[in-house]
Enzyme design. Sequence first.
Site, PDB file in Angstrom:
ATOM      1  N   LYS A  73      39.159  -9.027 -12.294  1.00 39.29           N
ATOM      2  CA  LYS A  73      39.820  -7.942 -13.024  1.00 39.29           C
ATOM      3  C   LYS A  73      38.811  -7.191 -13.884  1.00 39.29           C
ATOM      4  O   LYS A  73      38.900  -5.978 -14.041  1.00 39.29           O
ATOM      5  CB  LYS A  73      40.935  -8.536 -13.885  1.00 39.29           C
ATOM      6  CG  LYS A  73      41.849  -7.525 -14.475  1.00 39.29           C
ATOM      7  CD  LYS A  73      43.245  -8.109 -14.804  1.00 39.29           C
ATOM      8  CE  LYS A  73      43.185  -9.519 -15.323  1.00 39.29           C
ATOM      9  NZ  LYS A  73      44.543 -10.114 -15.462  1.00 39.29           N
ATOM     10  N   LYS A  79      19.163  -3.110  21.518  1.00 41.64           N
ATOM     11  CA  LYS A  79      19.282  -1.669  21.294  1.00 41.64           C
ATOM     12  C   LYS A  79      19.382  -0.996  22.642  1.00 41.64           C
ATOM     13  O   LYS A  79      18.708  -1.439  23.566  1.00 41.64           O
ATOM     14  CB  LYS A  79      18.036  -1.125  20.561  1.00 41.64           C
ATOM     15  CG  LYS A  79      17.750  -1.709  19.204  1.00 41.64           C
ATOM     16  CD  LYS A  79      18.425  -0.906  18.120  1.00 41.64           C
ATOM     17  CE  LYS A  79      18.214  -1.574  16.747  1.00 41.64           C
ATOM     18  NZ  LYS A  79      19.115  -1.091  15.712  1.00 41.64           N
ATOM     19  N   LYS A 138      19.511 -10.823  18.300  1.00 43.53           N
ATOM     20  CA  LYS A 138      20.881 -10.692  17.797  1.00 43.53           C
ATOM     21  C   LYS A 138      21.488  -9.408  18.331  1.00 43.53           C
ATOM     22  O   LYS A 138      20.785  -8.443  18.647  1.00 43.53           O
ATOM     23  CB  LYS A 138      20.894 -10.693  16.264  1.00 43.53           C
ATOM     24  CG  LYS A 138      20.416  -9.404  15.606  1.00 43.53           C
ATOM     25  CD  LYS A 138      20.733  -9.412  14.113  1.00 43.53           C
ATOM     26  CE  LYS A 138      20.412  -8.089  13.443  1.00 43.53           C
ATOM     27  NZ  LYS A 138      21.361  -7.021  13.782  1.00 43.53           N
ATOM     28  N   ASP A 139      22.816  -9.407  18.417  1.00 42.51           N
ATOM     29  CA  ASP A 139      23.539  -8.161  18.639  1.00 42.51           C
ATOM     30  C   ASP A 139      23.284  -7.239  17.466  1.00 42.51           C
ATOM     31  O   ASP A 139      23.019  -7.692  16.341  1.00 42.51           O
ATOM     32  CB  ASP A 139      25.057  -8.430  18.688  1.00 42.51           C
ATOM     33  CG  ASP A 139      25.499  -9.067  19.992  1.00 42.51           C
ATOM     34  OD1 ASP A 139      24.882  -8.796  21.031  1.00 42.51           O
ATOM     35  OD2 ASP A 139      26.483  -9.828  19.951  1.00 42.51           O
ATOM     36  N   ASP A 140      23.380  -5.941  17.704  1.00 43.73           N
ATOM     37  CA  ASP A 140      23.440  -5.055  16.553  1.00 43.73           C
ATOM     38  C   ASP A 140      24.733  -5.386  15.802  1.00 43.73           C
ATOM     39  O   ASP A 140      25.759  -5.698  16.412  1.00 43.73           O
ATOM     40  CB  ASP A 140      23.450  -3.594  16.996  1.00 43.73           C
ATOM     41  CG  ASP A 140      23.146  -2.680  15.823  1.00 43.73           C
ATOM     42  OD1 ASP A 140      22.001  -2.224  15.713  1.00 43.73           O
ATOM     43  OD2 ASP A 140      24.044  -2.444  14.984  1.00 43.73           O
ATOM     44  N   GLU A 141      24.671  -5.288  14.483  1.00 44.69           N
ATOM     45  CA  GLU A 141      25.844  -5.696  13.697  1.00 44.69           C
ATOM     46  C   GLU A 141      27.021  -4.757  13.868  1.00 44.69           C
ATOM     47  O   GLU A 141      28.148  -5.107  13.534  1.00 44.69           O
ATOM     48  CB  GLU A 141      25.467  -5.830  12.213  1.00 44.69           C
ATOM     49  CG  GLU A 141      25.420  -4.524  11.434  1.00 44.69           C
ATOM     50  CD  GLU A 141      24.135  -3.741  11.688  1.00 44.69           C
ATOM     51  OE1 GLU A 141      23.249  -4.248  12.419  1.00 44.69           O
ATOM     52  OE2 GLU A 141      24.028  -2.621  11.159  1.00 44.69           O
ATOM     53  N   HIS A 188      24.574 -11.173   8.027  1.00 39.94           N
ATOM     54  CA  HIS A 188      24.060  -9.802   7.955  1.00 39.94           C
ATOM     55  C   HIS A 188      24.478  -9.162   6.622  1.00 39.94           C
ATOM     56  O   HIS A 188      25.579  -9.400   6.147  1.00 39.94           O
ATOM     57  CB  HIS A 188      24.609  -8.978   9.128  1.00 39.94           C
ATOM     58  CG  HIS A 188      23.887  -7.686   9.313  1.00 39.94           C
ATOM     59  ND1 HIS A 188      24.193  -6.560   8.582  1.00 39.94           N
ATOM     60  CD2 HIS A 188      22.863  -7.333  10.115  1.00 39.94           C
ATOM     61  CE1 HIS A 188      23.377  -5.571   8.931  1.00 39.94           C
ATOM     62  NE2 HIS A 188      22.568  -6.018   9.872  1.00 39.94           N
ATOM     63  N   GLY A 243      11.906  -2.023   8.907  1.00 36.37           N
ATOM     64  CA  GLY A 243      10.495  -1.731   8.662  1.00 36.37           C
ATOM     65  C   GLY A 243       9.562  -2.840   9.120  1.00 36.37           C
ATOM     66  O   GLY A 243       8.386  -2.859   8.772  1.00 36.37           O
ATOM     67  N   GLY A 266      13.852  -4.433  14.930  1.00 36.40           N
ATOM     68  CA  GLY A 266      14.682  -3.685  15.874  1.00 36.40           C
ATOM     69  C   GLY A 266      13.774  -2.823  16.728  1.00 36.40           C
ATOM     70  O   GLY A 266      13.286  -3.243  17.783  1.00 36.40           O
TER      71      GLY A 266
END
Lengths: 391, 391
Positions: free
Chosen positions: B88, B134, B160-163, B251, B319, B341
């Site tokens: 709250k 990708k 990994k899969d892209d999120e 992620h 990066g 990536g």
Amino acid sequence: MSTTAVEVSYRFPPGVDARRQAQAIAVGQTAGSWDERFRHREAQLRGYLAEVVAVEALPDGAHLARVRFPLANVAGEIGSLLTMIFGKYSLAGPAKVVDLRLPADYGLRPKLGLRGIRERLGVQGRPLVMAIFKPALGLSAQDHAEILREVAFAGLDVIKDDEILPDLPEAPTLERLRACRPVIEEAARATGKELLYAVNLSGRADQLLAQARRLVAEGANALLLNVLPYGYAVLEALAADPQIDVPIFAHPALAGALCGAPDYGLDYGVVLGTLMAHAGADAVLYPAHYGSLPFAAATEAQIRDRLRARGVFPVPSAGIHPGVVPRVLADYGPDVVLNAGAGVMDHPQGPAAGVRAFFEALERAVPGEPFRLEELPAGPLRAAVERWGGF
Amino acid sequence: MSTTAVEVSYRFPPGVDARRQAQAIAVGQTAGSWDERFRHREAQLRGYLAEVVAVEALPDGAHLARVRFPLANVAGEIGSLLTMIFGKYSLAGPAKVVDLRLPADYGLRPKLGLRGIRERLGVQGRPLVMAIFKPALGLSAQDHAEILREVAFAGLDVIKDDEILPDLPEAPTLERLRACRPVIEEAARATGKELLYAVNLSGRADQLLAQARRLVAEGANALLLNVLPYGYAVLEALAADPQIDVPIFAHPALAGALCGAPDYGLDYGVVLGTLMAHAGADAVLYPAHYGSLPFAAATEAQIRDRLRARGVFPVPSAGIHPGVVPRVLADYGPDVVLNAGAGVMDHPQGPAAGVRAFFEALERAVPGEPFRLEELPAGPLRAAVERWGGF
């Protein structure tokens, strides 16, 4: 409203190249870029790209950019939706999601909502009166039952646990329900309607879902969920579960962490309005602008309208006491839940008088006209207005 | 670190009466106030109150307040913890949770973590190399398998899969796994180690948990969860589930909405460090300061240290390309996952060369010493440094 797209408005503060950022979102939050290896998939890939629909300068130098995402990119729930519209991009610098337009059939609708809650209570044509167990922590299950007895026989419609009360060994959730259930039944025989007790849920997702089923099986007639601390995915699971055939009250705890900042996060109207309404909440609590929380009337109205548009009961909270009832009626009409913590429990004549003061206020109130103390007869309402003022 | 308390540091911006606000938190986020009706419970109730431990002025006029909450107020998970420390109160005006100290046994530990992931891969003493499928959306399950083939045989450790890829009819999650699983096995026979494929989870909490079990039963050897869009409670459920005996990669999608603003929300170190580490993640992705995201080196270091302190694998992302490996080694030593990536998939000579460039970089790198292009032989690393620079 498109039936095949999700449209999002982002506000970028002055100094940000809004068109460039919107374009970065449209590509980076969807298919991304690809090289010649994927030329054969070009048409397919393009179908997943979002599109910058408009970029508009605001008077203060900020910009508003509208981006339209293909509906095909998301899985029909809130988790993948949030990931798409603001997942990685939220880390990229100042930007705020200020609007979100979803197809009407996206996600869930309330199982009960405003109409279903009214039917369960058998109460039509007036606001509901809701209270909160206080103190929030430190009471035994039996203490809860005793407090409940006072307010239930006074005709209260809904009561909820304080949202900070989880399942603690000192007053286990199931024991609280078991202690309160007979009081609800006894009071129902006296008042002719069954008070709803929104029991607060806690635990890991698996435990919380099992707890909810167990509580409903043991007679819980409403549930309370801190949606943001636990996740929209948990609300969706409860809302989609046919065994959970009781209304789910969504609490806004933690919303300020997502919505409070001017240049980051998402607007309150998106988080507490649009997303709650598409995640299956039956009633949603949010700050009223009558109280001390820094909440604008326009924000409150936006949440109200988005909830009602999907049949969800709006529950403005904080700063609600009998003296504000004429204002609430002017702002909401009858379809509102008056949720009072101190405004019921701290009434000078006790909690039962606190409930009666609300009903007296509902009888006497002329929407938009403050109560005048000198015109009120002695009784609970007058005592409440003496304590907390008119408006 | 106390074993019976949760200690939180709040930063209030200049102009806020920090002592008063901290006191409001200590009372309002715990037992609240009570009147004479509860005098007989006084001792009990007091036990639930939090305590303002210290209020300190910062050079910029802001204040830091430390509040200590009784551990007895929370249910041992993240949902009730977040509700207590900032539920709250987050709605009450500017304030940021900048630190959170939990008892070491609060919540969960990773089932596998850094050591378990290394054991599964049979890789010790060097950073792991990780890539991302990708383009993110628009590929078929078969496309995924073909991309995987290129990088798996080059010795990649994790993909990994892209999120943003949820369970979509065009490439259902289970089909992607089924298409990739034989490639993983084939590559394992060639390389001697099993690549981990972190499959992205989506759906309502109940569906997501069922999906995770199903995927593991069908051979998934790692999972990816967008923890904030879905909820820490979902991560906790996965982490506590003995059937989910594979590492969970967390992620950071949406973290900026909670952490980006200077005066609202919670610090990145709390959300991506402390809370992930107590919610059972095995590896946590977060922005590296090497890339274009506005992330400070000190923030990154804080997350790194909090994760490692509980045996969680740190995965700095964004990066990351072969040219930054000397910097990463200086900042992290060997216990880090290099998550790239574009840095793998967009290598000028293709994804397999992208993977090889990383391994070449790991072989040649002297921590903290930039690669000099003129000293590099022709090959994948040189091509990568030509493309993306040294550091």
